[in-house]
Structure formats: C-alpha cells, structure tokens
Write an enzyme that holds these catalytic residues in place. Structure first.
Site, PDB file in Angstrom:
ATOM      1  N   CYS A 266      -6.755  18.626 -11.625  1.00 34.49           N
ATOM      2  CA  CYS A 266      -7.996  19.405 -11.619  1.00 34.49           C
ATOM      3  C   CYS A 266      -8.414  19.739 -13.050  1.00 34.49           C
ATOM      4  O   CYS A 266      -8.843  18.866 -13.792  1.00 34.49           O
ATOM      5  CB  CYS A 266      -7.824  20.651 -10.751  1.00 34.49           C
ATOM      6  SG  CYS A 266      -9.381  21.448 -10.320  1.00 34.49           S
TER       7      CYS A 266
ATOM      8  N   GLU B 196      -0.838  18.425  -4.540  1.00 31.66           N
ATOM      9  CA  GLU B 196       0.299  19.251  -4.120  1.00 31.66           C
ATOM     10  C   GLU B 196       0.113  19.839  -2.726  1.00 31.66           C
ATOM     11  O   GLU B 196       1.087  20.164  -2.037  1.00 31.66           O
ATOM     12  CB  GLU B 196       0.555  20.379  -5.125  1.00 31.66           C
ATOM     13  CG  GLU B 196      -0.563  21.393  -5.277  1.00 31.66           C
ATOM     14  CD  GLU B 196      -1.570  21.033  -6.356  1.00 31.66           C
ATOM     15  OE1 GLU B 196      -2.328  21.931  -6.784  1.00 31.66           O
ATOM     16  OE2 GLU B 196      -1.610  19.859  -6.768  1.00 31.66           O
TER      17      GLU B 196
ATOM     18  N   HIS C 116      -6.214  18.136  -5.670  1.00 23.14           N
ATOM     19  CA  HIS C 116      -4.938  18.863  -5.732  1.00 23.14           C
ATOM     20  C   HIS C 116      -3.930  18.190  -4.792  1.00 23.14           C
ATOM     21  O   HIS C 116      -3.797  18.580  -3.628  1.00 23.14           O
ATOM     22  CB  HIS C 116      -5.138  20.324  -5.319  1.00 23.14           C
ATOM     23  CG  HIS C 116      -5.852  21.148  -6.338  1.00 23.14           C
ATOM     24  ND1 HIS C 116      -5.201  21.892  -7.301  1.00 23.14           N
ATOM     25  CD2 HIS C 116      -7.173  21.328  -6.559  1.00 23.14           C
ATOM     26  CE1 HIS C 116      -6.097  22.503  -8.069  1.00 23.14           C
ATOM     27  NE2 HIS C 116      -7.302  22.173  -7.635  1.00 23.14           N
TER      28      HIS C 116
END
Length: 591
Positions: free
Chosen positions: A399, A528, A526
């Site tokens: 990001c 994750e 993102h």
C-alpha cells in the site's frame, strides 16, 4: 442453529478472540459449518477511523467492511469469509434503531434500550448467523459470538441483557456461554489467585447469564486444587473449568481445548450432530504446532513503520510473515523500526536511536514497509527503501510502502528531486502518487477504495505471477485513497520499474517489480488479509523465500500449493492418516 457466547471478565485483552476462534476451529474439525460474530460495545459505526495506537489494525473484509482485528483471527483460524455485519457495534445498532424510529416503524412508541435495542441485537444475531461464510455456500450450524470488553462495563449492559433474553428465546439446548477470566499468579507468592474469577462469574450470574464453561487464562497450568476451588465458587463442575495457559504458539490453543474435553462437553450440552472420529483438521493444527516448536534456523525481517510501538497495529502483517516463515521452516524474527528514527533529523537530535535503527535495518535479511497514513515518518521509509534497492536486499512494499517505493525510484533514479505523493505535498511538480477518483472528500468514514478487487497480470514472466501459481489474475483486498499516477507509468518502466499488475480497467497500478533485483516488489493491495496458516500469502511468502536465498530455486520448480493444503474436513476421505502424510507446505529443498 447453535449459539456459543464468549464473554470476558477481570480485564480485557486476555485472548477472548483467540479462544472464540479456537472453539470454532475444533467444531469445524468435527465437520460442522461455523460462523462468527464479534460485538464491540463502542459507539463508532465501524473501526475505519480508529487510531492504530488505540485499537490496533483495521481489518478489511471482502465487502469493504472495516472491522475489528478479531475478525481477522476468525477468518484465519476457520478459513471463512465474513461480512461487515459480522462485526456489530453499539453505534451500528443504535443507528439501525434510530433509522427505524425515523421511518415510523415503532408507531409512536417510546423507543427504549429494553425492549427496542435488545430486540434489535437479537434480530441482528439471528439474521447474521444464517449467512453462509464457507466456500461451499452452505448455511452455518454453529455461531460463535464474542462480546468485547469485560462483564460489568456500562457499555456492554444492553448486550448482556439482550443475551439474557436470547437464551430463553432460542432454548437452553441451543445456547451456551463460555466465560474467559484471568487467574493471576503474583510473583511474590507464586500462588494462583481465584478471587478475580469468582467475582467476575458472580457479576455475570447477577446479570442473568450463567457460564457453562469457565476458561481460565493463566501463566502456568492450573493446579487441581485451584480448579476445584473455581468449580465450587462458580457453580460449575470441575470438568467445566478449562485451563488455557501460556503456550509456545496460538496453534496450540485449539489442541489445548480439545485435550480438556471441550468437544465432548459441547456434544452433550448442545446435542451437536457430530461423530467421535479422528479429526484431520486438528491433526493439521498439531502438525503446524509441532513444526513451529522444532524450527531452528531464523529469518529476520525489518518492519519499517509508523506504529511499531504497538504490535497489534500490524497484527495481520505479523501473522502473514509467521505463516510464510513456517512454510519455509524458519523461525521469524521481526526487527521493529520506527521510520522516523532513520531520518537525518534524528541523527542530529538523538544519534544513538538513529544508529540503532540503521544497525537493525542493515542486519535484517529482508525489508518490509507496510501500509499507513500521514506524512510523519515517510522520509525514513524512503531511506529504508533506497537502501534495500541499492544493497539488493529483498523488499516488499504494501500500500503506502509501494507508493513510497515509486517516490524513491522517481527521486533517485529518474532524478525528479521533488517527486512526492499529493497526500504529503499537494503542490509537487512531479505527483507520482495521486488522489483517487473514488475518494469523496469531507467525510472520513468509508471514503476509500475498499474490499476485494481483481488485479490482472500484464506479463507472463513476472515473479509475482509465478508466486500466485501462474494465474491470469488475482483477487485481494484493498484499503487506500491514493494510487500511482498512471500518466508517469511509461517513464518509470523505461528505467526498469515494471507495473506487472493492473486493475481490470487498466487505470490503476496494482503490482510493481524492479528488474535486476533479487526481490523488489510493491503491491497496492493488502495481501496479509487473506493469508492463512496453511496457505501463506504469495507476496509475503516471496519476501521470506528471497530473504533466505531460496526464491530462484522455488520459482524454477513451480509454485502451486498442494490441493490437500486446505482446512476442509468434509472431503469424505476415510483415512485421515493418509491425508496427514501428504500435508506439505510449498516444496522447499535444502539445496
């Protein structure tokens, strides 16, 4: 539908989320479909505008919901996809009731906490519990509900009252209460103290809820005498007192609950439609926990961020790194670096901190710059990115990390000294990162590009494409207001910074890779948020592989995970042992 309510006492932050997730995990391992609801008693509508220092990270769901980080635990443990309505806040419920009142739904009645707010809470829970969250689209059979905060908080009173009524509405055989409490062990005496738990359970029972299981969080396993004392004063049988002591990894918590007969208790108490059989999913958790404890080699990653003093600010990032480290059979060492400590101004003011920060960065095997907001610390992140690029250190920017990688490249390779993001310098003559068209200024909540979006690969031979299994596209979750300026794409690519992934319209730059570098990758999304213990996120997995020098070998072999590396226990196989022998992470040879 069976409902399991998880409440907490004594103090907050003792692991209700992990225990609720673990309960869901052991039930899912029995072949049940499980969903989760997290209740937060704050008046905010959602977690979108929270400071990471105060409440940890904001977890983003497929539908763009900005929710509490505990929902990340549920998704990772249970491998499910939740929606924003799985996170219920006081603000949401009051807004819902007030909107109904404005529309005249209450026909002029006085709108009160009881019955209107409490009824709305019950309706919300019953409605949301039926929403499918598994990939097979089947309706859940069990709903695990976590009530945030601690019993006795003034904010949670309407929810406690709602569930007091709820247990009679759905009948006792369909409702169960787990109360998580702290059993402290003062170092002065070394004795485990039960009084806080006694008081907490007494208060909960005074409010109309009687716990079926008392889960005791403690440093060491509970003594038998302590267990019997809690049983006597808390109105439960000794087998209903469950000890969850500190363990080497959270992978052991579901196993700890299973060993103490929690499944057998639920089987009797809730009359669950499960069979007593060897459960493959728990075997996978045991295999992971054992692997975790046997790891010898270490891989260190420098996490250069703005909120490094509070690790919950990067909860999903840390989990994604842990999943990837486990997959390559390495212990993970995260070196937290406050990005402001890397800036030249710190050298003048606090030289010791400056040199310590740079020593950490230089000694790490790889560098990660995660997402964030605001100008503070951005120059330090750019310094770290420049160092990783020049020293050929594996680097992943997520990001804001990707945006700053483009800023750094523009300044130091293209020679645009004032290149910047318009977030930090609206008047820059080289706006390499610009405000997004979707952004609606003036309102803070819900103004970003949020949720799951598709990214198309632009080339056949990029590192990221191979890490994603040589697929044509990927779908990941986003949370950002700014993006790389597409007008400058050609200038950047001519110098070797390739935009290998773009959105469906081809307007937004999603993935960037640097040529002639072991691993220099930036992603606008993102990754994750979709990482799982058995299915590590490809960008983080690539960073860890590159950091231990095994990426080229892995890319040559092909990058598909085994089709058996899933959480599903409904495969129909009659031989769990044969499946466990095939449980393998992405293939890594020791060379």
């Amino acid at each position: 539908m069976k409902y399991i309510l998880v409440t907490g006492g004594v103090i907050s932050g003792i692991g209700k989320g992990v225990i609720a997730s673990s309960v869901g995990t052991i039930l899912k391992s029995c072949g049940l479909h499980v969903t989760s609801i997290k209740i937060d008693p704050y008046i905010n509508i959602d977690a979108g505008t929270f400071s990471p220092y105060e409440h940890g990270e904001v977890f983003v769901l497929d539908d763009g919901g900005e929710v509490d980080l505990d929902l990340g635990n549920y998704e990772r443990f249970l491998d499910i996809r939740l929606t924003k309505d799985n996170n219920l806040t006081t603000g949401k419920i009051y807004q819902y009731v007030i909107n109904k009142e404005r529309k005249g739904d209450y026909l002029g009645k006085t709108v009160q906490v009881v019955p209107h707010i409490t009824d709305a809470i019950q309706e919300w829970v019953m409605r949301q519990a039926l929403i499918p969250v598994d990939e097979d689209g089947l309706e859940p059979q069990v709903c695990v509900i976590e009530l945030g905060g601690t019993v006795g908080d003034i904010e949670s009173m309407p929810f406690i009252e709602a569930f007091r009524q709820f247990q009679f509405k759905v009948k006792r055989e369909n409702f169960c209460n787990i109360h998580v409490s702290l059993v402290p062990q003062p170092s002065s005496t070394g004795e485990q103290k039960t009084k806080p738990t006694q008081n907490s359970v007494r208060e909960l029972r005074g409010l109309g809820l009687s716990p079926d299981l008392v889960v005791c969080r403690c440093s060491n396993p509970l003594d038998t005498s302590v267990k019997e004392k809690i049983s006597m004063f808390c109105h439960v049988e000794p087998e209903q007192v469950i000890c969850v002591h500190d363990v080497s990894s959270i992978y052991r918590v579901p196993l700890l609950l299973e060993e103490q007969g929690v499944v057998d208790y639920f089987l009797r108490r809730l009359d669950l439609p499960i069979e007593r059989q060897s459960r493959k999913m728990l075997m996978k958790w045991k295999e992971m926990a054992d692997r975790y404890d046997r790891l010898l080699e270490t891989c260190s990653i420098a996490l250069v961020g703005k909120y490094t003093k509070f690790s919950d600010s990067y909860a999903s990032v840390i989990k994604a790194l842990e999943h990837s480290a486990l997959a390559i059979n390495h212990k993970l060492e995260i070196k937290y670096i406050d990005s402001t400590d890397l800036e030249p101004s710190t050298l003048q003011e606090e030289p010791v901190r400056y040199h310590e920060a740079w020593q950490k960065l230089c000694s790490a095997h790889g560098v990660l710059v995660p997402g964030g907001f605001g100008v503070r610390g951005t120059e330090g992140k750019i310094q770290a990115i420049a160092w990783a690029r020049k020293q050929k250190k594996p680097f992943l920017g997520v990001c804001l990390g990707m945006q700053l990688a483009v800023v750094e490249f523009s300044r130091n390779v293209l020679g645009w000294q004032d290149a910047n993001s318009t977030e930090f310098d609206p008047k820059t003559s080289h706006p390499v990162v610009i405000d997004m068209p979707e952004h609606n200024p003036g309102q803070m909540g819900g103004t970003m590009r949020l949720g799951k979006r598709r990214t198309l690969f632009q080339t056949k031979n990029s590192v990221m494409r191979k890490l994603y299994g040589d697929t044509d596209y990927l779908e990941e979750r986003h949370r950002h207001r700014f993006e790389v300026n597409p007008v400058l794409k050609k200038c950047l690519e001519e110098q070797g910074l390739k935009f290998v992934g773009q959105d469906v319209e081809g307007e937004r730059m999603e993935i960037v890779e640097l040529e002639d570098h072991p691993f220099f990758v930036g992603v606008q999304y993102h990754p994750e948020f979709l990482s799982r213990p058995i299915k590590p996120s490809p960008p983080y997995f690539g960073l860890l592989l590159a950091s231990v020098g095994r990426l080229p070998h892995y890319l040559q072999k092909g990058c598909r995970l085994s089709p058996r590396d899933t959480y599903s226990d409904r495969s129909g196989s009659s031989s769990p042992d044969s499946e466990i022998t095939e449980l393998k992470f992405p293939s890594i040879s020791q060379d």
